[in-house]
Enzyme design. Structure first.
Site, mmCIF file in Angstrom:
data_model
loop_
_atom_site.group_PDB
_atom_site.id
_atom_site.type_symbol
_atom_site.label_atom_id
_atom_site.label_comp_id
_atom_site.label_asym_id
_atom_site.label_seq_id
_atom_site.Cartn_x
_atom_site.Cartn_y
_atom_site.Cartn_z
ATOM 1 N N GLN A 1 0.822 -1.203 0.000
ATOM 2 C CA GLN A 1 0.000 0.000 0.000
ATOM 3 C C GLN A 1 0.861 1.260 0.000
ATOM 4 O O GLN A 1 2.065 1.196 0.178
ATOM 5 C CB GLN A 1 -0.903 -0.006 1.224
ATOM 6 C CG GLN A 1 -0.113 -0.113 2.525
ATOM 7 C CD GLN A 1 -0.928 -0.672 3.667
ATOM 8 O OE1 GLN A 1 -2.142 -0.571 3.663
ATOM 9 N NE2 GLN A 1 -0.272 -1.255 4.652
ATOM 10 N N HIS B 1 -8.711 4.622 20.044
ATOM 11 C CA HIS B 1 -8.023 3.435 20.564
ATOM 12 C C HIS B 1 -8.466 3.071 21.975
ATOM 13 O O HIS B 1 -8.509 1.899 22.316
ATOM 14 C CB HIS B 1 -6.506 3.606 20.445
ATOM 15 C CG HIS B 1 -6.049 3.543 19.018
ATOM 16 N ND1 HIS B 1 -5.733 4.652 18.273
ATOM 17 C CD2 HIS B 1 -5.926 2.484 18.176
ATOM 18 C CE1 HIS B 1 -5.419 4.290 17.041
ATOM 19 N NE2 HIS B 1 -5.518 2.981 16.952
ATOM 20 N N ASP C 1 0.128 0.171 13.544
ATOM 21 C CA ASP C 1 0.601 1.452 14.071
ATOM 22 C C ASP C 1 0.993 1.364 15.543
ATOM 23 O O ASP C 1 1.597 2.283 16.092
ATOM 24 C CB ASP C 1 -0.470 2.536 13.862
ATOM 25 C CG ASP C 1 -1.827 2.099 14.386
ATOM 26 O OD1 ASP C 1 -1.868 1.441 15.442
ATOM 27 O OD2 ASP C 1 -2.848 2.414 13.742
ATOM 28 N N ASP D 1 -0.878 -12.085 6.382
ATOM 29 C CA ASP D 1 -2.295 -11.793 6.224
ATOM 30 C C ASP D 1 -3.023 -12.466 7.391
ATOM 31 O O ASP D 1 -2.822 -13.654 7.640
ATOM 32 C CB ASP D 1 -2.766 -12.353 4.893
ATOM 33 C CG ASP D 1 -4.220 -11.999 4.633
ATOM 34 O OD1 ASP D 1 -4.447 -11.162 3.764
ATOM 35 O OD2 ASP D 1 -5.101 -12.570 5.298
ATOM 36 N N ALA D 2 -3.857 -11.703 8.091
ATOM 37 C CA ALA D 2 -4.498 -12.231 9.299
ATOM 38 C C ALA D 2 -5.293 -13.501 8.997
ATOM 39 O O ALA D 2 -5.291 -14.452 9.779
ATOM 40 C CB ALA D 2 -5.410 -11.168 9.905
ATOM 41 N N ASP E 1 -8.505 -4.763 14.071
ATOM 42 C CA ASP E 1 -8.402 -3.329 13.764
ATOM 43 C C ASP E 1 -7.916 -3.165 12.324
ATOM 44 O O ASP E 1 -6.805 -2.732 12.071
ATOM 45 C CB ASP E 1 -7.425 -2.684 14.761
ATOM 46 C CG ASP E 1 -7.383 -1.168 14.627
ATOM 47 O OD1 ASP E 1 -8.304 -0.601 14.012
ATOM 48 O OD2 ASP E 1 -6.424 -0.555 15.127
#
Lengths: 508, 555
Positions: free
Chosen positions: A242, A272, A296, A350-351, A371
């Site tokens: 990305q 958060h 993040d 990748d989750a 998230d």
């Protein structure tokens, strides 16, 4: 045909302007190259090298320019104004819409450099009849270097912060054109009335194009993906997955993924805290937490405030995001170095693939936080499907808690309730809630548990900036304009959510 | 007949024209095209790969009698010997095991089972070398539903009695995209390309198909269903089998370019034939047979990263040592005292084996069966025509760029001879980074033998260029991303339902057992559908089970 002192002064001012804009073009090219190449070192070193080389070529070619110098100097001014002015918008559009835009950047840079390289020798020749040789060299070069300083300071402190790259480029082009008009006025006696009129008309045309560009800059910026950011770009890189952009504006720092705002330092704590603490409040055990997405490090930061947390596994697709979160001071300050905490283990995968490959015998997690970016394409949409939540359920025990960021129940009402319905479809009990995050608007989350859990009431961590127990209670109340709507669940082979989301956010 | 040259000539006409013109002016016409070929070769120089394929060499050695076989013959016993471990043979074994017969062996020529449903396991994800999906079984197909339930691919039935396909097996959205006019579009037909007439004809076509779904004969049999043994055999329907599909469409007033494109794509995909080469009956079967009732949608597709290789793995799993690969069966002969003896040679060692069995189930293509089954050797040539296919697997280090709709499972190009490619990581949910793309291309010659001869002559680099030239139109950066490109040459990929092939007395006759020798293969239907292979396997197994039961009752 000699020039008055006043005229000489004007021409020296022109030298200053030429040098200023010349340096700004170089810095612009360096900045653009760094954005798109993703490396400041490579971006700046290559552009500086190319530009200085082009200056040399220009100076060398200047000896081939025969007299009369005056009309040729003016013509060079117009060309520099046009090409330099168009450089950033052209390159930004090209990066957004065409392949090999870097080639265009370097070609434009080379041509502009060559023309700027012509300017100073030509100026010196214009002045050679009126000043001694030593004076010409001394004064012109002094103004030239002064212009460089002005350009560099203005670029960093004024131009990019206030105007952004597109407008800076156009504005400097216009400044070049103004210098051209000043030179034209001073040299009109040498040029004669016909040439003056012709060159004047050309100059007006160039100026008109640049002014039109300035007025259309907003649209150009909208056209060019990379121009969508309001603030100063602190970091811009194209990772394998990305476009990652960090900007500084409005006294805060923003993180964008593919142009979509993910984090605004001014109010991210609201997001958060709301994402993490209700789940902790509900969890029976809080030793092992799983964070899916969220590279993040901000969700991890919130988790680590709870002393009961012994282990956090963070599964983030893009190594560039976690690396930036650990390295870039602006982000590291925000997440408090959470990703370097010894309790945190980072996995780059990748989750969905990770969950599928995970052994069903592995120890389950007490708290799971999903998230992910909003489901605006099929690749992200799969992370909100019944299949995905079944895999998540496999990583939970009967008293675990799952929380999912679920986009805005106000702006994307069907999307929000589709996520809620999808989670319910795999047999989990859901507790949807929402909070107000100014950068995002009304924002929703879904708590999900294998047992019919009560609404969470007592927070485990005190001293939060946003969430207290009264706010928490209110979060579970949905006003009528955000209430449930009939929706289909989101399945891997029929990603309703991606269609809902496109209809709801795409239209607005 | 030579496709790539034909296609290249067209491409050259479109793209190379300016270059050729310049070349001609300079008096060196041949330089420009050769130069661009050289550029392509350079771009592709880093690509590794090889030609793969069924053991053509040992097959031909069998045909020519030059096979090495110097070992001592060993004798073995089993109740049933199954010759060929493709879907038909494995399905027969599955049925026999469920019927209580476990004392059987499967003899397979290739190093791995599966036939044209085999798969590759040496990439970052398993990938198909042939058949790569199955439509969810219809409500009435209890056996196939049972198989998929065993595999965990079907999880019960919905309220209307339809099989509920497990989510991870159901093709993930986006299922298909199509490349047309420089852009990828959602679905199999670019919506933007359709005019009012196309839409009208497509609507009429759907109504027409619904009518065919509803059609029954006097005994209540459906006009079109699977297996085709259960289809009605009224004269009008049989006449359609003798008719070309394009003529049938013409006769029924279907002229829409895009409807025809869709149907032509379907027949190329399922049968390896153009509409003009396909039996109209076979085309209609493809459209109507899998729909449960008028107005119902077509069943969802079930797929796995390795395609139908996942079904092969499941079917082969119970057999272990009883599945003997690398065995070339040379002779299947009835024994005078009853039963069958099967002679095979282990290709790698030359070791010979003789299997004495009560029954043999021959699950190989008819053209092979005719050579090895002794009583068939002097009979008429009753093999159907066979289509040749090129299947290539492209191992990529990253995803190719393409303009328009994002990457799907099935990626189809409108203006191409190939069928496009499927993406092995799609069903896994891995959407970034390395992947394996499987490219399919039936050879569409009118004379399938010419296609086979052409295919046999092609070098790896010629086939590599064939694939990359075609896909490169949609993905300009493909050459750079491909690290390995293997090509499988399927000389006899599948029987072809050309006009008159399916409803042919020879097909029915070939399926009948010869004493203790039974037959199962899609050749016996004349069309290569998974359901046909499966049901032939079951039918042959049932013949064996009945015979074994009859004998045990008698004794």
């Amino acid at each position: 045909m000699s020039l008055s002192r006043w005229h000489v002064g004007v021409l020296l001012a022109v030298a200053l302007v030429v040098a200023t804009s010349g340096l700004v073009y170089e810095l612009l090219a360096g900045t653009l190259a760094s954005y798109y190449i993703g490396s400041g070192v490579i971006g700046f070193s290559t552009t500086i090298g190319v530009y200085l080389f082009a200056l040399g070529i220009g100076s060398w070619l200047s000896r081939r320019i025969a007299d009369p110098v005056a009309p040729r100097f003016i013509a060079v001014e117009w060309t520099v104004a046009l090409l330099g002015g168009a450089m950033a918008p052209a390159v930004e559009l090209a990066f957004a819409w065409a392949e090999h835009a870097a080639v265009l950047l370097y070609v434009l840079l080379f041509v502009v450099g060559m023309l700027v390289g012509l300017e100073i020798p030509l100026l010196m020749r214009l002045l050679k009849h009126d000043l001694r040789f030593e004076d010409v060299v001394a004064r012109v070069l002094a103004f030239d270097y002064l212009g460089a300083l002005v350009g560099a300071l203005a670029f960093a402190l004024l131009l990019v912060p206030w105007l952004g790259t597109t407008r800076t480029s156009l504005a400097l082009g216009l400044l070049n054109a103004v210098a051209g008009f000043a030179a034209l006025a001073v040299l009109r006696a040498q040029l004669g009335p016909r040439a003056t009129r012709r060159l004047g008309a050309q100059g007006l045309l160039v100026a008109a194009v640049l002014v039109a560009g300035l007025f259309g800059a907003a649209r150009i910026t909208r056209w060019a993906e990379a121009g969508t950011y309001a603030g100063v770009i602190l970091w811009n890189e194209r990772s394998a997955y990305q476009q990652i952009t960090v900007t500084a504006a409005e006294g805060g720092v923003q993180l964008f993924l593919n142009g979509q705002l993910q984090v605004h330092s001014g109010d991210e704590y609201r997001y958060h805290e709301a994402l993490v603490h209700p789940a902790l409040a509900l969890a029976h055990r809080r030793a092992r937490a799983l964070v899916l997405g969220g590279g993040d490090g901000l969700a991890v930061r919130e988790l680590l405030r709870d002393p009961a947390i012994r282990e956090v596994v963070l599964v983030e697709l893009d190594p560039a995001v976690t690396s930036l979160a650990r390295r870039l001071p602006a982000l590291r300050e925000l997440n408090g170095g959470a990703l370097d905490d010894p309790r945190v283990r980072i996995v780059h995968d990748d989750a969905m693939v990770w969950l599928e490959a995970r052994s069903s015998a592995a120890a389950p997690f007490d708290v799971v936080i999903a998230d992910f970016p909003d489901p605006n394409d099929f690749a992200t949409g799969k992370l909100y499907t019944t299949r995905f939540y079944r895999l998540v359920r496999r990583a939970m025990h009967d008293r675990s808690v799952l929380v999912v960021q679920a986009t805005s129940p106000l702006h994307a009402r069907r999307s929000f309730w589709c996520i809620e319905r999808t989670i319910r479809d795999v047999g989990l009990h859901t507790r949807p809630y929402h909070v107000h995050v100014p950068s995002f608007g009304a924002w929703g989350f879904v708590l999900a548990t294998p047992w019919p859990a009560p609404q969470p009431e007592r927070l485990r961590v005190g001293g939060l900036r946003y969430l207290d127990e009264a706010t928490l209670r209110a979060a579970f109340v949905f006003p009528p304009d955000m209430g449930p709507v009939p929706v289909e669940p989101n399945r891997l082979h029929d990603q309703m959510l991606v269609h809902y989301y496109a209809a709801e956010w795409g239209g607005g | 007949m030579i496709h790539p040259i034909g296609r290249r000539a067209v491409l050259g006409g479109l793209l190379g024209a300016p270059l050729v013109a310049i070349g001609a002016m300079a008096g060196c016409e041949r330089v420009a095209p050769r130069g661009s070929d050289r550029a392509a070769r350079r771009r592709r120089a880093h690509i590794e790969g090889a030609i793969r394929g069924p053991s053509i060499a040992s097959g031909h050695a069998l045909r020519d009698g030059t096979l090495r076989q110097d070992g001592v013959e060993t004798t073995h016993r089993a109740r049933v010997v199954i010759v060929g471990a493709g879907i038909a043979g494995l399905s027969a074994a599955w049925r026999l095991r469920h019927g209580g017969v476990e004392d059987l062996v499967l003899l397979e020529l290739e190093p791995m089972p599966g036939g044209t449903a085999c798969a590759g396991y040496d990439g970052i994800v398993p990938y198909p070398w042939g058949a790569h999906y199955v439509p969810a079984p219809s409500r009435h197909d209890a056996e196939l539903t049972e198989l998929f339930s065993e595999m965990g691919a079907i999880e019960g039935r919905d309220d209307e009695g339809r099989a509920r396909v497990a989510e991870h097996v159901c093709v993930r959205e986006p299922a298909e995209r199509v490349f047309w006019n420089g852009f990828w579009h959602e679905g199999l037909v670019p919506e933007a390309a359709l005019d009012a007439r196309d839409r009208e004809e497509m609507k009429r076509w759907r109504a027409h198909v619904d009518a065919l779904v509803a059609r029954r004969d006097g005994c209540g049999r459906r006009a079109f269903t699977l297996p085709i043994a259960r289809c009605a055999s009224e004269p009008e329907l049989l006449a359609w089998d003798a008719m070309r599909a394009d003529r049938w469409l013409e006769a029924h007033g279907y002229r829409s370019r895009w409807l025809r494109w869709l149907l032509d794509y379907a027949t190329r995909d399922d049968y390896g034939l153009r509409l003009s080469q396909t039996s109209a009956w076979a085309m209609l079967l493809y459209e109507a047979a899998r729909i449960d009732a008028p107005g119902q949608p077509a069943p969802p597709y079930m797929t796995w990263p390795q395609g139908n290789g996942a079904i092969v793995e499941h079917l082969a799993a119970p057999w272990g040592e009883r599945l003997r690969t690398g065995r070339l069966v040379q002779q299947v002969q009835p024994r005078p005292q009853g039963g069958v003896s099967v002679r095979a040679v282990h290709v790698a060692s030359g070791q010979r084996e003789r299997w004495d069995a009560e029954h043999a189930v021959v699950c190989v293509p008819r053209f092979v069966a005719r050579r090895i089954v002794v009583p068939l050797r002097d009979g008429p040539d009753d093999a159907p025509p066979y289509g040749a296919w090129v299947v290539a697997n492209l191992h990529l280090r990253d995803r190719p760029r393409g303009r328009g709709f994002p990457a799907a499972w099935d990626n189809v190009l409108v203006d191409a001879d190939g069928l496009g490619y499927v993406c092995a990581t799609h069903q896994r949910g891995r959407d970034h980074g390395p992947t394996v793309l499987t490219y399919y291309r039936p050879l569409l010659d009118d004379d399938p033998r010419a296609a086979r001869r052409w295919l046999e002559r092609q070098s790896w680099s010629a086939l590599r260029d064939l694939v990359l030239d075609e896909l490169g139109v949609a993905h300009p950066d493909l050459d750079d991303l491909v690290e390995r490109l293997d090509v499988w040459r399927w000389g006899h990929a599948m029987p072809q339902p050309r006009p008159g092939v399916v409803w042919n007395a020879a097909r029915r006759a070939a399926a009948r057992p010869l004493g203790a020798i039974h037959f199962a293969h899609t050749d016996l239907s004349g069309l290569a559908l998974f359901e046909e292979a499966f049901h032939h396997g079951l039918r042959a197994a049932d013949e064996v089970l009945d015979a074994l039961r009859g004998r045990s009752v008698a004794s």
